[in-house]
Design an enzyme around this catalytic site. Sequence first.
Site, PDB file in Angstrom:
ATOM      1  N   GLY A  12       2.212   4.589 -27.633  1.00 56.83           N
ATOM      2  CA  GLY A  12       1.237   3.024 -28.861  1.00 56.83           C
ATOM      3  C   GLY A  12       0.812   3.512 -29.941  1.00 56.83           C
ATOM      4  O   GLY A  12       0.085   3.536 -31.524  1.00 56.83           O
ATOM      5  N   ASN A  63       8.502   2.424 -22.224  1.00 54.48           N
ATOM      6  CA  ASN A  63       7.312   1.044 -21.803  1.00 54.48           C
ATOM      7  C   ASN A  63       6.940   1.783 -21.011  1.00 54.48           C
ATOM      8  O   ASN A  63       6.959   2.453 -20.065  1.00 54.48           O
ATOM      9  CB  ASN A  63       8.212  -0.125 -21.549  1.00 54.48           C
ATOM     10  CG  ASN A  63       7.882  -1.128 -21.050  1.00 54.48           C
ATOM     11  OD1 ASN A  63       6.222  -0.655 -21.301  1.00 54.48           O
ATOM     12  ND2 ASN A  63       8.135  -2.009 -20.447  1.00 54.48           N
ATOM     13  N   ASN A  90      -3.585   4.812 -25.693  1.00 53.42           N
ATOM     14  CA  ASN A  90      -3.539   3.675 -26.275  1.00 53.42           C
ATOM     15  C   ASN A  90      -2.884   2.484 -26.512  1.00 53.42           C
ATOM     16  O   ASN A  90      -4.038   1.764 -26.804  1.00 53.42           O
ATOM     17  CB  ASN A  90      -3.241   4.253 -27.938  1.00 53.42           C
ATOM     18  CG  ASN A  90      -4.238   3.628 -29.360  1.00 53.42           C
ATOM     19  OD1 ASN A  90      -4.151   2.574 -29.317  1.00 53.42           O
ATOM     20  ND2 ASN A  90      -2.616   3.170 -29.881  1.00 53.42           N
ATOM     21  N   SER A 145     -12.085  -0.880 -24.644  1.00 52.40           N
ATOM     22  CA  SER A 145     -12.889  -1.897 -25.270  1.00 52.40           C
ATOM     23  C   SER A 145     -13.995  -2.894 -25.218  1.00 52.40           C
ATOM     24  O   SER A 145     -14.721  -2.634 -23.937  1.00 52.40           O
ATOM     25  CB  SER A 145     -11.880  -2.931 -25.405  1.00 52.40           C
ATOM     26  OG  SER A 145     -12.527  -3.925 -25.602  1.00 52.40           O
ATOM     27  N   TYR A 158      -7.930 -10.001 -20.281  1.00 51.26           N
ATOM     28  CA  TYR A 158      -8.162  -8.972 -21.349  1.00 51.26           C
ATOM     29  C   TYR A 158      -8.956  -8.378 -21.355  1.00 51.26           C
ATOM     30  O   TYR A 158      -9.773  -6.466 -21.021  1.00 51.26           O
ATOM     31  CB  TYR A 158      -7.691  -9.129 -23.019  1.00 51.26           C
ATOM     32  CG  TYR A 158      -8.025  -8.262 -23.588  1.00 51.26           C
ATOM     33  CD1 TYR A 158      -6.803  -6.677 -24.604  1.00 51.26           C
ATOM     34  CD2 TYR A 158      -9.268  -7.956 -24.634  1.00 51.26           C
ATOM     35  CE1 TYR A 158      -6.762  -6.110 -24.818  1.00 51.26           C
ATOM     36  CE2 TYR A 158      -9.462  -6.489 -25.276  1.00 51.26           C
ATOM     37  CZ  TYR A 158      -7.808  -5.924 -25.320  1.00 51.26           C
ATOM     38  OH  TYR A 158      -8.447  -4.923 -26.217  1.00 51.26           O
ATOM     39  N   LYS A 162      -9.462  -4.382 -19.441  1.00 51.24           N
ATOM     40  CA  LYS A 162     -10.161  -3.704 -20.293  1.00 51.24           C
ATOM     41  C   LYS A 162     -11.594  -2.526 -19.040  1.00 51.24           C
ATOM     42  O   LYS A 162     -12.038  -1.473 -19.381  1.00 51.24           O
ATOM     43  CB  LYS A 162     -10.572  -3.390 -21.265  1.00 51.24           C
ATOM     44  CG  LYS A 162      -9.925  -3.469 -22.758  1.00 51.24           C
ATOM     45  CD  LYS A 162      -8.957  -2.039 -22.237  1.00 51.24           C
ATOM     46  CE  LYS A 162      -8.247  -2.469 -23.865  1.00 51.24           C
ATOM     47  NZ  LYS A 162      -7.509  -1.215 -24.028  1.00 51.24           N
TER      48      LYS A 162
END
Length: 246
Positions: A12, A63, A90, A145, A158, A162
């Site tokens: 990314g 991907n 990332n 995160s 999400y 993380k």
Amino acid sequence: MNIQHKTAIVTGGGTGIGKAVSIELAKRGARVVVNYSRSREDAEETVRTIQGGGGTAVAVQANVAKEAEVQAMVGRAASEFGSVDILINNASITRYIAMNDLDSVNDEAWDELYQVNVKGMFYCARAAAAEMKKQKQGVIVNLGSIAGITGSGSSLPYAVSKAAVHGLTRSLARALAPEIRVSSVAPGAVATRWWAGREQQMEQLAGSLLLNRISSSEDIAHMICAVVEQDSLTGQVITVDAGQTM
């Protein structure tokens, strides 16, 4: 690790934090593989920026949720530059679902986020580690995160994904020691394009933080490079959040 003349893969790597860390690694002398899945123009622009500053970089499509594509990307990096020394995991995705809206969390959301955010990072780490072991050294930095620490964030899947990244980091650090170091950087709110249209909300959040500012992509990139360079650091989850979790 001295970053100069090392080969780094940044998944990314064309936008946001990925772009910032790609550029910072190149400034410190790394040869950078700027990975992208769909954002080809952004990745190629990042490569041009690096090359314009005298650095070495190439954009490579893969991907991360597809293991065969990951293996091809790592193989190309090794054949083109002679080694794979640094992996910055990332690439991540999210879905915006209110935390208390459990009925909207379906199997598709769970599967998509886990496939990219957790399994994708594992695929990249496994492929890169195979190359790193050839020179008996390497560094992997996973992007976590604070959502994985606090349990809040853009959606429940999400936040849980993380938290899994943080667990993956610690497990990989044990599995790959002592040759390969693995740590995670867990940002809080970061001023990226994902705040587009919500600038007022971002400003309100900034005012509530201890440092009265939202972190920049460059702030996170500097920490990632510091983690790469610190030879005594592994198995850690390092928070960079302007005091957001205080």
